[in-house]
Motif scaffolding. Structure first.
Motif, PDB file in Angstrom:
ATOM      1  N   CYS A   1      40.318 -44.037  20.622  1.00 52.70           N
ATOM      2  CA  CYS A   1      41.035 -42.668  21.197  1.00 52.70           C
ATOM      3  C   CYS A   1      39.449 -41.797  20.655  1.00 52.70           C
ATOM      4  O   CYS A   1      38.687 -42.391  19.944  1.00 52.70           O
ATOM      5  CB  CYS A   1      41.704 -41.713  20.821  1.00 52.70           C
ATOM      6  SG  CYS A   1      41.972 -41.395  18.996  1.00 52.70           S
ATOM      7  N   PRO A   2      39.037 -40.201  21.353  1.00 52.52           N
ATOM      8  CA  PRO A   2      38.077 -39.370  21.074  1.00 52.52           C
ATOM      9  C   PRO A   2      37.861 -39.270  19.181  1.00 52.52           C
ATOM     10  O   PRO A   2      36.695 -39.110  18.789  1.00 52.52           O
ATOM     11  CB  PRO A   2      37.987 -38.646  21.798  1.00 52.52           C
ATOM     12  CG  PRO A   2      38.730 -38.951  23.242  1.00 52.52           C
ATOM     13  CD  PRO A   2      39.944 -40.022  22.472  1.00 52.52           C
ATOM     14  N   GLU A   3      39.021 -38.787  18.531  1.00 48.51           N
ATOM     15  CA  GLU A   3      38.984 -38.340  17.981  1.00 48.51           C
ATOM     16  C   GLU A   3      37.939 -39.582  17.125  1.00 48.51           C
ATOM     17  O   GLU A   3      37.820 -39.913  15.552  1.00 48.51           O
ATOM     18  CB  GLU A   3      40.639 -38.383  16.992  1.00 48.51           C
ATOM     19  CG  GLU A   3      40.660 -37.146  17.715  1.00 48.51           C
ATOM     20  CD  GLU A   3      40.091 -35.648  17.341  1.00 48.51           C
ATOM     21  OE1 GLU A   3      40.085 -35.539  16.163  1.00 48.51           O
ATOM     22  OE2 GLU A   3      39.744 -35.323  17.771  1.00 48.51           O
TER      23      GLU A   3
ATOM     24  N   ARG B   1      35.551 -41.774  17.027  1.00 45.56           N
ATOM     25  CA  ARG B   1      34.049 -41.547  16.626  1.00 45.56           C
ATOM     26  C   ARG B   1      34.036 -40.464  15.820  1.00 45.56           C
ATOM     27  O   ARG B   1      32.602 -40.534  14.981  1.00 45.56           O
ATOM     28  CB  ARG B   1      33.355 -41.542  17.798  1.00 45.56           C
ATOM     29  CG  ARG B   1      32.015 -40.670  17.541  1.00 45.56           C
ATOM     30  CD  ARG B   1      31.099 -40.479  19.278  1.00 45.56           C
ATOM     31  NE  ARG B   1      30.941 -42.261  19.417  1.00 45.56           N
ATOM     32  CZ  ARG B   1      31.372 -42.659  20.839  1.00 45.56           C
ATOM     33  NH1 ARG B   1      31.001 -41.627  21.630  1.00 45.56           N
ATOM     34  NH2 ARG B   1      31.051 -43.539  21.506  1.00 45.56           N
ATOM     35  N   LYS B   2      34.779 -39.015  15.887  1.00 47.37           N
ATOM     36  CA  LYS B   2      34.636 -38.184  14.633  1.00 47.37           C
ATOM     37  C   LYS B   2      34.946 -38.536  13.462  1.00 47.37           C
ATOM     38  O   LYS B   2      34.224 -38.030  12.756  1.00 47.37           O
ATOM     39  CB  LYS B   2      35.814 -36.545  15.044  1.00 47.37           C
ATOM     40  CG  LYS B   2      35.578 -35.764  14.598  1.00 47.37           C
ATOM     41  CD  LYS B   2      35.745 -34.830  15.396  1.00 47.37           C
ATOM     42  CE  LYS B   2      36.276 -33.344  14.652  1.00 47.37           C
ATOM     43  NZ  LYS B   2      37.039 -32.235  15.492  1.00 47.37           N
ATOM     44  N   HIS B   3      35.674 -38.993  13.625  1.00 48.33           N
ATOM     45  CA  HIS B   3      36.253 -39.658  12.138  1.00 48.33           C
ATOM     46  C   HIS B   3      36.011 -40.805  12.016  1.00 48.33           C
ATOM     47  O   HIS B   3      36.617 -41.731  11.205  1.00 48.33           O
ATOM     48  CB  HIS B   3      37.918 -39.140  11.755  1.00 48.33           C
ATOM     49  CG  HIS B   3      38.381 -38.314  12.046  1.00 48.33           C
ATOM     50  ND1 HIS B   3      37.988 -36.935  11.682  1.00 48.33           N
ATOM     51  CD2 HIS B   3      39.094 -37.569  13.241  1.00 48.33           C
ATOM     52  CE1 HIS B   3      38.325 -36.072  11.672  1.00 48.33           C
ATOM     53  NE2 HIS B   3      39.013 -35.874  12.897  1.00 48.33           N
ATOM     54  N   GLN B   4      34.643 -41.417  12.414  1.00 49.57           N
ATOM     55  CA  GLN B   4      34.458 -42.904  11.783  1.00 49.57           C
ATOM     56  C   GLN B   4      34.321 -43.396  10.329  1.00 49.57           C
ATOM     57  O   GLN B   4      33.798 -42.465   9.991  1.00 49.57           O
ATOM     58  CB  GLN B   4      33.067 -42.950  12.592  1.00 49.57           C
ATOM     59  CG  GLN B   4      32.684 -44.651  12.831  1.00 49.57           C
ATOM     60  CD  GLN B   4      31.521 -45.428  13.674  1.00 49.57           C
ATOM     61  OE1 GLN B   4      31.109 -43.859  14.043  1.00 49.57           O
ATOM     62  NE2 GLN B   4      31.348 -46.483  13.873  1.00 49.57           N
TER      63      GLN B   4
ATOM     64  N   TYR C   1      44.748 -34.545   7.172  1.00 52.83           N
ATOM     65  CA  TYR C   1      44.507 -33.996   9.167  1.00 52.83           C
ATOM     66  C   TYR C   1      45.388 -33.543   9.721  1.00 52.83           C
ATOM     67  O   TYR C   1      46.667 -33.324   9.150  1.00 52.83           O
ATOM     68  CB  TYR C   1      45.020 -35.690   9.062  1.00 52.83           C
ATOM     69  CG  TYR C   1      44.359 -36.009  11.136  1.00 52.83           C
ATOM     70  CD1 TYR C   1      43.214 -35.569  11.402  1.00 52.83           C
ATOM     71  CD2 TYR C   1      45.976 -35.392  11.862  1.00 52.83           C
ATOM     72  CE1 TYR C   1      42.572 -36.140  12.520  1.00 52.83           C
ATOM     73  CE2 TYR C   1      44.606 -35.713  13.620  1.00 52.83           C
ATOM     74  CZ  TYR C   1      43.582 -36.329  13.919  1.00 52.83           C
ATOM     75  OH  TYR C   1      43.127 -36.115  15.223  1.00 52.83           O
TER      76      TYR C   1
END
Length: 75
Positions: free
Chosen positions: A30-32, A34-37, A61
């Motif tokens: 999901c897009p999240e 990448r943000k929380h890799q 979270y």
């Protein structure tokens, strides 16, 4: 699909979901993600149904997360 069939299917999904409080997971697919890799989250709730999706709460979270978007971190 009737509401009874939907409820039955969601219960079956919850039974198959083996996430439980204390499990370590990462957000994937999901897009999240990448943000929380690289962030490892701790499951804080048992799986529950929200808007026809099986979700859990993660410690620290801001929202619940679809269990299909989580990957368990092996210990």
């Amino acid at each position: 699909m009737s509401s009874q069939m939907l409820i039955r299917n969601l219960r079956k999904s919850a039974e198959r979901c083996d996430l439980k409080p204390g499990d370590q997971v990462i957000i994937i697919n999901c897009p999240e993600a990448r943000k929380h890799q690289g962030v490892v989250w701790t499951v804080e709730s048992v799986p529950f149904t929200l808007c026809r999706r099986l979700v859990v709460m993660l410690k620290g979270y801001h929202d619940c997360v679809d269990v299909e978007k989580l990957g368990r971190v092996s210990s």
